[in-house]
Design a protein around this motif. Structure first.
Motif, mmCIF file in Angstrom:
data_model
loop_
_atom_site.group_PDB
_atom_site.id
_atom_site.type_symbol
_atom_site.label_atom_id
_atom_site.label_comp_id
_atom_site.label_asym_id
_atom_site.label_seq_id
_atom_site.Cartn_x
_atom_site.Cartn_y
_atom_site.Cartn_z
ATOM 1 N N TYR A 112 4.496 5.281 3.166
ATOM 2 C CA TYR A 112 3.841 6.589 3.117
ATOM 3 C C TYR A 112 4.646 7.543 2.240
ATOM 4 C CZ TYR A 112 1.146 4.709 6.970
ATOM 5 O OH TYR A 112 0.329 3.914 7.742
ATOM 6 N N LYS A 113 3.926 8.479 1.622
ATOM 7 C CA LYS A 113 4.562 9.445 0.729
ATOM 8 C C LYS A 113 3.997 10.835 0.991
ATOM 9 C CE LYS A 113 1.392 8.188 -3.050
ATOM 10 N NZ LYS A 113 0.765 9.469 -3.363
ATOM 11 N N ASP A 114 4.795 11.849 0.667
ATOM 12 C CA ASP A 114 4.399 13.241 0.887
ATOM 13 C C ASP A 114 4.309 13.986 -0.437
ATOM 14 O OD1 ASP A 114 3.640 15.435 2.360
ATOM 15 O OD2 ASP A 114 5.667 16.040 2.917
ATOM 16 N N LEU A 140 0.853 -1.184 0.000
ATOM 17 C CA LEU A 140 0.000 0.000 0.000
ATOM 18 C C LEU A 140 0.891 1.238 0.000
ATOM 19 C CD1 LEU A 140 -2.544 -1.041 2.788
ATOM 20 C CD2 LEU A 140 -2.654 -1.548 0.335
ATOM 21 N N LEU A 141 0.803 2.028 -1.056
ATOM 22 C CA LEU A 141 1.454 3.338 -1.112
ATOM 23 C C LEU A 141 0.395 4.377 -0.761
ATOM 24 C CD1 LEU A 141 3.398 2.907 -4.458
ATOM 25 C CD2 LEU A 141 4.450 3.168 -2.222
ATOM 26 N N GLN A 142 0.654 5.195 0.263
ATOM 27 C CA GLN A 142 -0.398 6.072 0.772
ATOM 28 C C GLN A 142 0.124 7.468 1.088
ATOM 29 O OE1 GLN A 142 -2.882 2.443 3.007
ATOM 30 N NE2 GLN A 142 -2.177 4.205 4.194
ATOM 31 N N ASP A 143 -0.663 8.470 0.691
ATOM 32 C CA ASP A 143 -0.395 9.844 1.119
ATOM 33 C C ASP A 143 -0.443 9.933 2.639
ATOM 34 O OD1 ASP A 143 -0.039 10.978 -1.354
ATOM 35 O OD2 ASP A 143 -1.776 12.313 -1.234
ATOM 36 N N ALA A 144 0.534 10.632 3.210
ATOM 37 C CA ALA A 144 0.514 10.981 4.639
ATOM 38 C C ALA A 144 1.320 12.269 4.746
ATOM 39 C CB ALA A 144 1.108 9.872 5.500
ATOM 40 N N HIS A 145 0.641 13.397 4.554
ATOM 41 C CA HIS A 145 1.320 14.677 4.366
ATOM 42 C C HIS A 145 1.682 15.361 5.681
ATOM 43 C CE1 HIS A 145 0.835 14.748 0.052
ATOM 44 N NE2 HIS A 145 -0.474 14.566 0.157
ATOM 45 N N GLN A 146 2.823 16.028 5.654
ATOM 46 C CA GLN A 146 3.177 16.941 6.726
ATOM 47 C C GLN A 146 2.247 18.160 6.672
ATOM 48 O OE1 GLN A 146 5.501 16.069 8.944
ATOM 49 N NE2 GLN A 146 6.057 14.226 7.786
ATOM 50 N N GLU A 147 2.100 18.859 7.781
ATOM 51 C CA GLU A 147 1.191 20.009 7.814
ATOM 52 C C GLU A 147 1.624 21.125 6.875
ATOM 53 O OE1 GLU A 147 0.526 21.365 11.759
ATOM 54 O OE2 GLU A 147 -0.514 19.537 12.400
ATOM 55 N N ASP A 148 2.926 21.194 6.575
ATOM 56 C CA ASP A 148 3.422 22.237 5.684
ATOM 57 C C ASP A 148 3.734 21.695 4.286
ATOM 58 O OD1 ASP A 148 5.573 20.674 6.357
ATOM 59 O OD2 ASP A 148 6.945 22.343 6.794
ATOM 60 N N SER A 149 3.079 20.600 3.913
ATOM 61 C CA SER A 149 3.327 19.987 2.606
ATOM 62 C C SER A 149 3.134 21.005 1.479
ATOM 63 C CB SER A 149 2.383 18.811 2.383
ATOM 64 O OG SER A 149 2.515 18.297 1.073
ATOM 65 N N LEU A 150 4.112 21.084 0.596
ATOM 66 C CA LEU A 150 4.027 22.027 -0.524
ATOM 67 C C LEU A 150 2.979 21.604 -1.548
ATOM 68 C CD1 LEU A 150 7.829 22.817 -1.081
ATOM 69 C CD2 LEU A 150 6.133 24.074 0.275
ATOM 70 N N GLU A 151 2.574 20.338 -1.514
ATOM 71 C CA GLU A 151 1.533 19.878 -2.433
ATOM 72 C C GLU A 151 0.199 20.575 -2.168
ATOM 73 O OE1 GLU A 151 1.421 15.579 -3.487
ATOM 74 O OE2 GLU A 151 -0.687 15.727 -2.915
ATOM 75 N N PHE A 152 0.013 21.078 -0.948
ATOM 76 C CA PHE A 152 -1.243 21.740 -0.609
ATOM 77 C C PHE A 152 -1.452 23.024 -1.413
ATOM 78 C CE2 PHE A 152 -1.128 19.833 3.962
ATOM 79 C CZ PHE A 152 -1.365 18.572 3.415
ATOM 80 N N ASP A 153 -0.383 23.596 -1.954
ATOM 81 C CA ASP A 153 -0.524 24.792 -2.787
ATOM 82 C C ASP A 153 -1.380 24.502 -4.013
ATOM 83 O OD1 ASP A 153 1.083 26.150 -1.025
ATOM 84 O OD2 ASP A 153 2.902 25.997 -2.257
ATOM 85 N N ALA A 154 -1.307 23.280 -4.517
ATOM 86 C CA ALA A 154 -2.068 22.906 -5.708
ATOM 87 C C ALA A 154 -3.395 22.251 -5.374
ATOM 88 C CB ALA A 154 -1.235 21.969 -6.585
#
Length: 234
Positions: free
Chosen positions: A127-129, A82-96
């Protein structure tokens, strides 16, 4: 001529191509269970059931995915990742894409249909960010530790982002390192979300035509040498 007019023939072809995708029997997809793996990407609550990026379209893949996992396991195929998103609170992906699947929250957890599989405690999770699974995690190590693998089955969401990156990463890795991997993608086990032009204008956001992008990216995945099938029939 407009883009729509210039694309009519291609869209007709694309629809015919989707309709003609073959059905692959489980035993033909997995002739050697001990050398086969299922790699699932982002089948988590944040994309199926809850939060701003969840979608009923994507939620509909929960049953075919878990049925495939169960059937493959019963056949003797015990490499499931299982490859799963688990983002940090300051993840730069949130900009998009806005905040989603924060590490440690229910949104970043595997769906209950996967967690209640009788062999879930033997399934590995990475997990991936980032949308791409190729950076800042142990996925490459997981692959390198399994030189015996010959067949990789890709499932999950969403077709035009994480699924596309996973499938093409595997294909390009196989090409670069001369690995004779058979990479299979069953179309009934992947999906993407839909946001109409009208709906996007109200948010506001960029529209996302689910049916069209699902079809185009399945076709583009196939162009890259990945075996796209309608389903793996159990």
């Amino acid at each position: 001529m407009s883009l729509a007019e210039r694309s009519t023939r291609y869209l007709d072809y694309l629809e015919d191509w989707l309709d003609a995708l073959p059905v692959l029997l489980l035993e033909r997809a997995i002739p050697d269970p001990e050398r086969t793996a299922i790699i699932s990407v982002d089948v988590i609550n944040a994309f199926l059931y809850e939060g701003p990026l969840s979608s009923p379209r994507v939620a509909a893949i929960d049953k075919p995915i878990t049925h495939l996992m169960m059937a493959a396991w019963n056949l003797g195929m015990h490499d499931i990742l299982l490859l799963q998103d688990a983002h940090q609170e300051d993840s730069l992906e949130f900009d998009a894409f806005g905040a989603h699947a924060l590490k440690g929250t229910p949104g970043a957890e595997a769906i209950d249909k996967i967690k209640t599989l009788p062999f879930y405690n033997r399934v590995e999770t990475i997990y991936k960010d980032s949308i791409s699974l190729a950076f800042n995690n142990t996925f490459r190590d997981w692959l390198d530790q399994r030189e015996y693998l010959k067949t990789l089955i890709v499932i999950g969401d969403v077709t035009d982002l994480c699924v596309y990156h996973l499938a093409t990463y595997l294909r390009f890795s196989a090409n670069a390192y001369h690995k004779n991997w058979r990479i299979i993608l069953p179309a009934n086990c992947v999906q993407t979300w839909h946001l109409s032009v009208e709906g996007a204008e109200q948010i506001p956001a960029m529209p996302h035509h689910g049916d069209l992008l699902h079809a185009i990216f399945l076709h583009h995945i196939a162009i890259n040498g990945i075996e796209v099938v309608k389903e793996i029939k159990i």
